[in-house]
Design a protein around this motif. Structure first.
Motif, mmCIF file in Angstrom:
data_model
loop_
_atom_site.group_PDB
_atom_site.id
_atom_site.type_symbol
_atom_site.label_atom_id
_atom_site.label_comp_id
_atom_site.label_asym_id
_atom_site.label_seq_id
_atom_site.Cartn_x
_atom_site.Cartn_y
_atom_site.Cartn_z
ATOM 1 N N ASN A 195 -8.325 -6.075 4.226
ATOM 2 C CA ASN A 195 -8.722 -5.571 2.906
ATOM 3 C C ASN A 195 -10.174 -5.940 2.636
ATOM 4 O OD1 ASN A 195 -8.918 -4.783 0.208
ATOM 5 N ND2 ASN A 195 -7.034 -5.790 -0.419
ATOM 6 N N CYS A 199 -13.514 -3.301 2.286
ATOM 7 C CA CYS A 199 -14.407 -3.312 1.122
ATOM 8 C C CYS A 199 -15.852 -3.576 1.540
ATOM 9 C CB CYS A 199 -13.953 -4.368 0.114
ATOM 10 S SG CYS A 199 -12.361 -4.020 -0.662
ATOM 11 N N LYS A 225 -2.764 -4.286 -2.340
ATOM 12 C CA LYS A 225 -3.789 -3.435 -1.709
ATOM 13 C C LYS A 225 -4.227 -2.293 -2.639
ATOM 14 C CE LYS A 225 -3.186 -5.765 2.095
ATOM 15 N NZ LYS A 225 -2.208 -6.713 1.541
ATOM 16 N N ASN A 227 -6.506 -2.226 -4.867
ATOM 17 C CA ASN A 227 -7.969 -2.101 -4.906
ATOM 18 C C ASN A 227 -8.484 -1.316 -3.699
ATOM 19 O OD1 ASN A 227 -7.335 -4.407 -3.137
ATOM 20 N ND2 ASN A 227 -9.548 -4.685 -3.028
ATOM 21 N N LYS A 230 -7.630 2.443 -4.084
ATOM 22 C CA LYS A 230 -8.534 3.083 -5.043
ATOM 23 C C LYS A 230 -9.922 3.301 -4.441
ATOM 24 C CE LYS A 230 -6.468 1.827 -9.483
ATOM 25 N NZ LYS A 230 -6.689 1.172 -10.798
ATOM 26 N N LEU A 231 -10.378 2.317 -3.655
ATOM 27 C CA LEU A 231 -11.683 2.454 -3.008
ATOM 28 C C LEU A 231 -11.689 3.627 -2.038
ATOM 29 C CD1 LEU A 231 -14.542 1.443 -2.329
ATOM 30 C CD2 LEU A 231 -13.496 -0.138 -0.687
#
Length: 302
Positions: A195, A199, A225, A227, A230-231
């Motif tokens: 993760n 990012c 997960k 975040n 969404k990324l």
């Protein structure tokens, strides 16, 4: 270019590149044989997740200088101004480029000059020398690859493509890492390392750059997960491929290929090859057991 926290992995990567060059090399006489390239500044040992020393994010500070921001830097300078640092970074790019195919004394002299330039740049930011010496604590992409990030054209800063297989380190094991606090400081959360890697990569890609990763597919549904989902959904996901059992690992894996650009409307291509054999996977176009879906990305966005 590449970075790995395990120094042995970098040594192996050097060897593999050199062997590949030797195998493909064609020379009629011994005079035609050229020295192998120096990969010291192309494949580098370091913690690619952490760019923070103390309370200073070196990558952000160098980025600010490259963009010639007018705002006051958050660190104090010691008898150096912004123009001097920009000049040192430009010199660093030139000398590293020369180092790639340098030999003998030229190579040694360039190493000395490169080390001096790096020290000069780090001094500007009052770089914590103890943190800097421990490569497991911090690593600056901006300074390690200035030729990638120090371009006059802002849109041309960053990597064209990043390909990787980030380590499968669970949240439980991450909490036992020596640099756990630095992860929390840099990312604002602690989770499985893949993760964090996902990012991080979007800050290293240029606009329209491509990220291709093979990871655990737990990010499909697990709440921690969110975040990451969404990324990825905020970018242009070209393909997601659910792979056959690829490793001797307990987790199921998937490959995602994402373009670093915002795109409002498109069809996500989802390819399920979990029922394919490895041989079929290598010839995916003709594989009989694959399933392909094209899905409106907005069905997954909030």
């Amino acid at each position: 270019s590449g970075v790995d926290i395990q120094e042995g992995a970098i040594d192996i990567a050097h060897l593999r590149v050199w062997l590949s060059l030797v195998v493909d090399y064609e020379a009629k006489t011994s005079k035609d044989i050229k020295p192998l390239p120096n990969l010291k500044y192309r494949l580098i040992h370091g913690n690619s997740l952490i760019s923070t020393a103390g309370d200073i994010n070196i990558d952000e500070e160098v980025k600010d200088i490259n963009e010639e921001c007018t705002k006051q830097l958050s660190v104090k300078s010691i008898n150096r101004d912004k123009d001097k640092v920009i000049g040192d970074i430009n010199k660093l790019v030139i000398k590293r480029d020369k180092y790639f195919d340098a030999v003998f004394k030229d190579k040694q002299n360039l190493e000395i000059n490169i080390d001096k330039l790096e020290d000069s740049i780090k001094e500007y930011f009052l770089f914590d020398s103890d943190s800097c010496k421990d490569k497991n604590l911090c690593f600056s992409w901006q300074l390690a690859f200035p030729e990638v990030f120090n371009n006059d054209n802002k849109l041309d800063r960053g990597f064209d493509i990043i390909i990787g297989n980030p380590p499968y380190v669970s949240n439980k094991k991450v909490n036992k890492l020596d640099y756990k606090n630095q992860l929390q400081q840099e990312f604002g959360f602690i989770d499985d390392l893949y993760n964090h890697f996902t990012c991080k990569q979007f800050s290293l890609l240029k606009e329209n750059g491509i990220l291709s990763y093979i990871t655990s597919n737990t990010f499909f549904t697990i709440k921690s997960k969110l975040n990451m989902r969404k990324l990825l959904q905020s970018k242009y996901i070209k393909e997601i491929i659910v792979t056959p059992k690829a490793f001797n690992a307990l987790v199921d894996t998937s490959i995602f290929i994402v373009k670093n650009i915002d795109k409002e409307k498109y069809k996500l291509k989802f390819i399920d090859t979990s029922k394919c054999s490895i041989d079929e996977y290598y010839n995916l176009e003709q594989a009989c057991n694959k399933e392909i879906y094209e899905i409106d990305i907005n069905l997954y966005r909030d």
